[in-house]
Design a protein around this motif. Sequence first.
Motif, PDB file in Angstrom:
ATOM      1  N   TRP A  53       0.834  -1.205   0.000  1.00 42.57           N
ATOM      2  CA  TRP A  53       0.000   0.000   0.000  1.00 42.57           C
ATOM      3  C   TRP A  53       0.869   1.255   0.000  1.00 42.57           C
ATOM      4  N   ILE A  54       1.912   1.232   0.831  1.00 46.79           N
ATOM      5  CA  ILE A  54       2.799   2.399   0.928  1.00 46.79           C
ATOM      6  C   ILE A  54       3.590   2.583  -0.367  1.00 46.79           C
ATOM      7  N   LEU A  55       4.171   1.475  -0.863  1.00 51.72           N
ATOM      8  CA  LEU A  55       5.012   1.571  -2.059  1.00 51.72           C
ATOM      9  C   LEU A  55       4.203   1.888  -3.305  1.00 51.72           C
ATOM     10  N   ARG A  56       2.972   1.409  -3.353  1.00 55.79           N
ATOM     11  CA  ARG A  56       2.156   1.704  -4.538  1.00 55.79           C
ATOM     12  C   ARG A  56       1.941   3.202  -4.690  1.00 55.79           C
ATOM     13  N   ARG A  57       1.748   3.894  -3.595  1.00 54.22           N
ATOM     14  CA  ARG A  57       1.565   5.339  -3.663  1.00 54.22           C
ATOM     15  C   ARG A  57       2.820   6.027  -4.186  1.00 54.22           C
ATOM     16  N   ARG A  58       3.995   5.453  -3.896  1.00 47.25           N
ATOM     17  CA  ARG A  58       5.253   6.050  -4.337  1.00 47.25           C
ATOM     18  C   ARG A  58       5.627   5.636  -5.764  1.00 47.25           C
ATOM     19  N   HIS A  59       5.286   4.405  -6.132  1.00 45.87           N
ATOM     20  CA  HIS A  59       5.774   3.829  -7.385  1.00 45.87           C
ATOM     21  C   HIS A  59       4.732   3.783  -8.489  1.00 45.87           C
ATOM     22  N   ARG A  60       3.528   4.240  -8.255  1.00 45.02           N
ATOM     23  CA  ARG A  60       2.455   3.999  -9.226  1.00 45.02           C
ATOM     24  C   ARG A  60       2.753   4.588 -10.593  1.00 45.02           C
ATOM     25  N   TYR A  61       3.601   5.624 -10.644  1.00 47.58           N
ATOM     26  CA  TYR A  61       3.958   6.228 -11.926  1.00 47.58           C
ATOM     27  C   TYR A  61       5.419   5.967 -12.299  1.00 47.58           C
ATOM     28  N   GLN A  62       6.054   4.987 -11.656  1.00 44.97           N
ATOM     29  CA  GLN A  62       7.458   4.682 -11.917  1.00 44.97           C
ATOM     30  C   GLN A  62       7.610   3.214 -12.330  1.00 44.97           C
ATOM     31  N   PRO A  63       7.465   2.917 -13.609  1.00 49.45           N
ATOM     32  CA  PRO A  63       7.491   1.526 -14.079  1.00 49.45           C
ATOM     33  C   PRO A  63       8.766   0.769 -13.746  1.00 49.45           C
ATOM     34  N   ARG A  64       9.866   1.464 -13.510  1.00 45.09           N
ATOM     35  CA  ARG A  64      11.129   0.753 -13.246  1.00 45.09           C
ATOM     36  C   ARG A  64      11.075  -0.063 -11.965  1.00 45.09           C
ATOM     37  N   TRP A  65      10.135   0.229 -11.069  1.00 43.21           N
ATOM     38  CA  TRP A  65      10.023  -0.511  -9.818  1.00 43.21           C
ATOM     39  C   TRP A  65       9.073  -1.694  -9.917  1.00 43.21           C
ATOM     40  N   TRP A  66       8.186  -1.709 -10.891  1.00 44.60           N
ATOM     41  CA  TRP A  66       7.104  -2.689 -10.891  1.00 44.60           C
ATOM     42  C   TRP A  66       7.608  -4.131 -10.978  1.00 44.60           C
ATOM     43  N   ALA A  67       8.569  -4.391 -11.850  1.00 46.95           N
ATOM     44  CA  ALA A  67       9.049  -5.760 -12.035  1.00 46.95           C
ATOM     45  C   ALA A  67       9.720  -6.285 -10.774  1.00 46.95           C
ATOM     46  N   GLY A  68      10.514  -5.444 -10.117  1.00 46.92           N
ATOM     47  CA  GLY A  68      11.189  -5.887  -8.902  1.00 46.92           C
ATOM     48  C   GLY A  68      10.214  -6.233  -7.787  1.00 46.92           C
ATOM     49  N   ILE A  69       9.205  -5.368  -7.599  1.00 45.22           N
ATOM     50  CA  ILE A  69       8.215  -5.640  -6.557  1.00 45.22           C
ATOM     51  C   ILE A  69       7.392  -6.872  -6.917  1.00 45.22           C
ATOM     52  N   GLY A  70       7.008  -6.986  -8.184  1.00 45.19           N
ATOM     53  CA  GLY A  70       6.240  -8.150  -8.608  1.00 45.19           C
ATOM     54  C   GLY A  70       7.002  -9.444  -8.397  1.00 45.19           C
ATOM     55  N   ALA A  71       8.290  -9.454  -8.750  1.00 47.14           N
ATOM     56  CA  ALA A  71       9.107 -10.652  -8.565  1.00 47.14           C
ATOM     57  C   ALA A  71       9.276 -10.973  -7.088  1.00 47.14           C
ATOM     58  N   LEU A  72       9.499  -9.943  -6.255  1.00 45.26           N
ATOM     59  CA  LEU A  72       9.680 -10.169  -4.816  1.00 45.26           C
ATOM     60  C   LEU A  72       8.413 -10.718  -4.178  1.00 45.26           C
ATOM     61  N   PHE A  73       7.281 -10.053  -4.431  1.00 39.95           N
ATOM     62  CA  PHE A  73       6.018 -10.512  -3.844  1.00 39.95           C
ATOM     63  C   PHE A  73       5.634 -11.889  -4.376  1.00 39.95           C
ATOM     64  N   GLY A  74       5.888 -12.142  -5.654  1.00 42.94           N
ATOM     65  CA  GLY A  74       5.593 -13.449  -6.215  1.00 42.94           C
ATOM     66  C   GLY A  74       6.441 -14.543  -5.599  1.00 42.94           C
ATOM     67  N   ALA A  75       7.723 -14.247  -5.366  1.00 48.46           N
ATOM     68  CA  ALA A  75       8.620 -15.228  -4.761  1.00 48.46           C
ATOM     69  C   ALA A  75       8.185 -15.563  -3.333  1.00 48.46           C
ATOM     70  N   VAL A  76       7.884 -14.532  -2.542  1.00 50.93           N
ATOM     71  CA  VAL A  76       7.442 -14.766  -1.158  1.00 50.93           C
ATOM     72  C   VAL A  76       6.150 -15.567  -1.144  1.00 50.93           C
ATOM     73  N   THR A  77       5.227 -15.233  -2.047  1.00 50.28           N
ATOM     74  CA  THR A  77       3.953 -15.958  -2.107  1.00 50.28           C
ATOM     75  C   THR A  77       4.176 -17.422  -2.447  1.00 50.28           C
ATOM     76  N   GLY A  78       5.040 -17.701  -3.416  1.00 48.51           N
ATOM     77  CA  GLY A  78       5.314 -19.077  -3.789  1.00 48.51           C
ATOM     78  C   GLY A  78       5.899 -19.881  -2.642  1.00 48.51           C
ATOM     79  N   LEU A  79       6.818 -19.272  -1.903  1.00 53.65           N
ATOM     80  CA  LEU A  79       7.437 -19.981  -0.778  1.00 53.65           C
ATOM     81  C   LEU A  79       6.443 -20.216   0.359  1.00 53.65           C
ATOM     82  N   VAL A  80       5.694 -19.183   0.717  1.00 51.34           N
ATOM     83  CA  VAL A  80       4.778 -19.320   1.849  1.00 51.34           C
ATOM     84  C   VAL A  80       3.674 -20.326   1.544  1.00 51.34           C
ATOM     85  N   VAL A  81       3.134 -20.286   0.328  1.00 53.01           N
ATOM     86  CA  VAL A  81       2.040 -21.201  -0.034  1.00 53.01           C
ATOM     87  C   VAL A  81       2.489 -22.650   0.050  1.00 53.01           C
ATOM     88  N   THR A  82       3.749 -22.924  -0.263  1.00 57.19           N
ATOM     89  CA  THR A  82       4.220 -24.315  -0.241  1.00 57.19           C
ATOM     90  C   THR A  82       4.803 -24.739   1.096  1.00 57.19           C
TER      91      THR A  82
END
Length: 238
Positions: A53-82
């Motif tokens: 929520w906090i980072l989205r307000r800062r990064h919503r217009y900065q595409p250079r951050w989107w891939a890194g956050i997506g990869a990080l959140f996706g990685a954590v989700t994959g590990l926790v789910v398994t």
Amino acid sequence: MERRDRRVQRVVAGIYLGIPVVLLVVVAWISTAGSPLLWLGCVVPVGMLVIGWILRRRHRYQPRWWAGIGALFGAVTGLVVTLYPLAVGVWWPAFLALPALLVGIVAGSALARYADRVLLVPVVPELADTPYELIFRLGGLQLTAVLLGADSVTIQSRPVLRSQSTDARTYSLSAITGVFEVALSGVERLKFPIAIPHPPVVTAGPAVIVQASGDDWVLPTNQASTLIELLNRRRSTA
């Protein structure tokens, strides 16, 4: 552009908020099968949701951050789910932890790339009237890019980082005194007042000359005309 902006922001919200919400639902569902203490596992997705929520307000217009956050959140989700099912005595998902980690990274990065495509394909002059930071990779200069912001332009040798050291130089749009398109023959020796990871390999093709605060930049890019059009349009409204 308004409709395109809404689509982009829905995808960005999916990256920063949607992924943590999905993880929260999964963790909560698993927690119902065990003791009340297992609900403490919800701390991880709730923490991700707050950070998102906090980072989205800062990064919503900065595409250079989107891939890194997506990869990080996706990685954590994959590990926790398994791995979290171990808390209720279910062991077999743990064997899928590594594949789930990779799938999460790929899925999060794919969402970011999709948001980029929605934003930039096709490139239209009206993009200059938006607050999005636009990235132009430079040919022959590894990891070097021009970041065209709403009120500034940055030449940076590591576009994934926002460094204030010698690997980046930022100018306000009002400091730019000239922008010209040129054609390089491939024999020019380009000099840059910033540190770059590798020596430039100049090839024949279009380039942009940017004059700002006494500096002259020769920026090789196949998107020279697009960069000039968007830069001049933003300069006119700065």
